[in-house]
Scaffold this motif. Structure first.
Motif, PDB file in Angstrom:
ATOM      1  N   ASP A 199       2.956  27.341  10.361  1.00  0.00           N
ATOM      2  CA  ASP A 199       3.591  26.129   9.844  1.00  0.00           C
ATOM      3  C   ASP A 199       4.084  26.300   8.416  1.00  0.00           C
ATOM      4  O   ASP A 199       5.149  25.783   8.048  1.00  0.00           O
ATOM      5  CB  ASP A 199       2.616  24.952   9.895  1.00  0.00           C
ATOM      6  N   GLU A 236      -0.884  27.297  14.131  1.00  0.00           N
ATOM      7  CA  GLU A 236      -0.767  26.407  12.980  1.00  0.00           C
ATOM      8  C   GLU A 236      -0.560  27.177  11.677  1.00  0.00           C
ATOM      9  O   GLU A 236       0.000  26.650  10.720  1.00  0.00           O
ATOM     10  CB  GLU A 236      -2.022  25.530  12.863  1.00  0.00           C
ATOM     11  N   MET A 293       7.809  25.358   7.309  1.00  0.00           N
ATOM     12  CA  MET A 293       8.106  24.307   6.344  1.00  0.00           C
ATOM     13  C   MET A 293       8.871  24.865   5.148  1.00  0.00           C
ATOM     14  O   MET A 293       9.728  24.190   4.568  1.00  0.00           O
ATOM     15  CB  MET A 293       6.815  23.631   5.890  1.00  0.00           C
ATOM     16  N   GLU A 349       9.260  20.614  13.192  1.00  0.00           N
ATOM     17  CA  GLU A 349       9.040  21.028  11.806  1.00  0.00           C
ATOM     18  C   GLU A 349      10.306  21.551  11.140  1.00  0.00           C
ATOM     19  O   GLU A 349      10.468  21.433   9.931  1.00  0.00           O
ATOM     20  CB  GLU A 349       7.943  22.103  11.748  1.00  0.00           C
ATOM     21  N   LYS A 404       7.340  23.367  17.664  1.00  0.00           N
ATOM     22  CA  LYS A 404       7.315  23.468  16.200  1.00  0.00           C
ATOM     23  C   LYS A 404       8.731  23.554  15.633  1.00  0.00           C
ATOM     24  O   LYS A 404       9.033  22.958  14.596  1.00  0.00           O
ATOM     25  CB  LYS A 404       6.494  24.683  15.771  1.00  0.00           C
TER      26      LYS A 404
END
Length: 643
Positions: free
Chosen positions: A455, A452, A459, A503, A499
């Protein structure tokens, strides 16, 4: 006496102190640590799977080499890729005895030792005679940690989780959290106590928990349209396959739907007239450890196979030949290895090389590459990157390759990719000429234990892409700490695929190497999906579990399918969904150490289900009334029959 830091005595004492520190930290001595005060154990509602009872003066273990050992207890439940197991005890483990809970796998294992005052975990590898030190078989301890406690140990829980960790809890209180990257498949128990006493240990293994979850598909929530999955073939490795091996290779690519071929073409050894594009003897070698070199070189014959199967070619040069570069004396720029950039590309020469390649590809295969990348893992001054983009787009259009797209220069790490995309956006003309953003993701390895945390970078890359479609051009594990051919490592890759899709809205996901010619198995296991096996007639075989993990996505997610919304009620059930008319696929990854009973709300009538795990290699079956996703398992539901 006073010690001089430059004296021999100081050196000896310093070495002794360092050795003692290593023993304290790595050996699990526990010196100076405060004992954990255990809470009272809570009553468990879980059913009993198996009971056990040991008596120190009881029957000896039957069989050879165990003449006076208490008979062991062998549990009959096979372990899943991730797992949580708990035993309950009726009384304390008697003083001066210990209960060993032994977990084993194909390459390594660990043992939990529980006594009346402490719990200890020992990890060991035993898969090579090179690990032999003494005794009757090879073994090397790689971790030895312990925790002392005060109180009455009534429950002992061990968790192998998706954070590449081994966690130990006593009475529900976590007392140890250690790194574990290998797989274990079975477990047993041994009681170690003086045979002259009458000590009893009784308890039971509990049935693992099962949670419930729901998945809701939102077809009106449309995201990216997929190009597909694939990677880079080493052409020298492909050439090393036998004729039957090559047939099997193409059958494997078809079965796994790995139809994006990201070419590593001839680079630094390329001649100005491009006459040696396909010359194996000129292939720029990649020296990986003591493996034989895998080089950069093109093969139009290989590309023809890809196109014939409905695939596409992505062309991107790495290091340019010397005649396509010139000295750079501008502002100081550092590359990914913190070395200053001293030479830069000649944009016009670079564009000539790529366009000439496109002409040859069209002539020899019938089609130019679908996409060309600017340059792989090479740092150029920003103004040079800009000039390369503009020159390439201009020359492609001039030569009639208006349908050939361009992706930005690949960086090794996501954070470099973010910086490059931001730089490209400063010039509107340059940004317009770029069709795809792209980057490699080797910096994910910084966060393997806590995905995580990656991320934020993903992003940032999504924001920097500003509406451009994203290509995940190179994924693999080259950190030596993760070059373990285990399913646990492959599951981390699956989480990274998820992901990328959710994402970054990635339209393509590519492993680093599709095929790599290696001798060292741990190297091939993390770097490449396939390797030639010379013991099987130079046929391609899966290097590890990485092929099946990527296949869990690639086999049922076809080119042209759109990712649609998928809402999971459980944060540990990573879910993606794809649709294209009557074609629909749902991929579910269970990163929890407990099984999940899943209800999928979609209104679809699924044609087949595919299971991928530690013991399941993309196993296809029908779809029953109930879908249970085991810990660490990837389950696919689809209306599309896999190839």
């Amino acid at each position: 006496m006073e010690l001089d830091s430059s004296g021999a005595l100081a050196g000896i004492m310093g070495a002794m102190w360092k050795t003692w520190l290593v023993v304290l930290v790595a050996g699990g001595v526990g010196w100076g640590q405060e004992a954990v005060k255990l809470p009272e154990a809570k009553a468990s509602k879980a059913a009993v799977a198996e009971e056990f009872r040991f008596a120190s003066d009881g029957p000896i273990g039957p069989g050879w080499t165990r003449p006076d050992e208490v008979a062991r207890k062998y549990f009959h439940d096979d372990l899943t890729a991730l797992f949580e197991r708990t035993i309950v005890l009726k009384e304390d483990v008697p003083a001066r005895t210990k209960l060993d809970w032994i977990f084993t796998g194909p390459r390594a294992g660990f043992t939990l030792e529980l006594s009346s005052t402490k719990v200890r975990v020992i990890e060991r590898y035993y898969d090579s005679m090179g690990l032999y030190a003494s005794g009757n078989y090879p073994e090397k301890i790689v971790l030895d940690e312990e925790c002392q406690f005060v109180g009455h140990a009534r429950t002992l829980t061990v968790v192998g989780d998706s954070h590449l960790a081994l966690r130990v809890l006593v009475n529900g209180e976590q007392v140890l959290n250690e790194r574990m990257v290998f797989d274990v498949t079975r477990h047993q128990m041994m009681y170690v106590a003086p045979r002259t006493q009458h000590d009893i240990v009784e308890g039971a293994l509990l049935v693992p928990a099962v949670r419930t979850a729901t998945v809701t598909i939102r077809p009106q929530e449309i995201h990216q349209t997929m190009l597909g999955f694939g990677g880079s073939p080493s052409i020298p490795a492909y050439a090393s396959l036998s004729d039957e091996g090559k047939r099997q290779y193409w059958a494997t690519l078809k079965r796994y739907n790995l139809l994006l071929s990201r070419e590593y073409p001839m680079g630094s050894e390329l001649k100005p007239d491009l006459s040696n594009l396909e010359s194996l003897s000129d292939a720029t070698p990649h020296y990986y450890g003591d493996n034989f070199p895998n080089g950069e070189v093109s093969s139009f014959e290989y590309s023809r196979h890809v196109l014939a199967m409905g695939g596409d070619v992505i062309y991107e040069m790495w290091a340019l030949p010397p005649w396509a570069m010139e000295p750079y004396n501008g502002a100081r720029i550092l590359d990914a290895w913190n070395k200053p950039v001293k030479v830069a590309a000649k944009p016009e020469e670079y564009a000539r090389i790529v366009v000439t390649y496109c002409k040859l590809a069209r002539e020899k295969t019938g089609a130019a590459p679908l996409i060309v990348g600017i340059e792989n893992e090479v740092e150029q001054p920003p103004e040079i990157f800009d000039a390369m983009v503009l020159a390439l787009r201009r020359e492609l259009d001039k030569a009639g390759f208006t349908q050939t797209k361009i992706h930005m220069a690949d960086a090794s790490y996501m954070f470099y990719g973010v910086a490059r995309a931001k730089q490209l956006r400063k010039d509107a003309a340059v940004w317009k000429a770029i069709d795809y953003t792209a980057t490699h993701e080797y910096d994910f390895q910084e966060f393997m234990a806590n995905p995580e945390m990656y991320d934020e970078r993903m992003m940032a890359m999504h924001a920097a892409s500003e509406g451009k479609e994203f290509l995940a051009t190179e994924i693999c594990f080259n950190d030596p700490h993760y070059q373990e051919p285990s399913y646990r490592i492959a599951l981390a890759a699956a989480e990274l695929y998820h992901k990328n899709l959710t994402e970054l809205d990635a339209v393509a996901i590519m492993y680093c190497w599709l095929l790599l010619d290696v001798e060292e198995p741990t190297f091939g296991g993390s770097r490449s999906l396939l390797v030639p096996d010379r013991t099987r007639g130079s046929a391609p075989v899966a290097s590890s579990f990485e092929l099946r993990a990527m296949g869990a996505y690639s086999r049922h997610v076809l080119k042209g399918m759109k990712r649609v919304g998928a809402l999971s009620s459980d944060a540990d059930l990573l879910t993606t969904a794809f649709e294209d008319g009557d074609k629909a696929t749902v991929v579910m990854v269970n990163r929890a150490p407990t099984a999940l009973r899943v209800a999928v709300g979609s209104g679809r009538r699924w044609v087949e289900m595919e299971r991928t795990g530690l013991t399941e290699e993309n196993a296809v079956s029908g779809v029953g009334d109930e879908v249970v996703v085991e810990p660490g398992e990837i389950v696919v539901l689809s209306t599309v029959k896999a190839p």
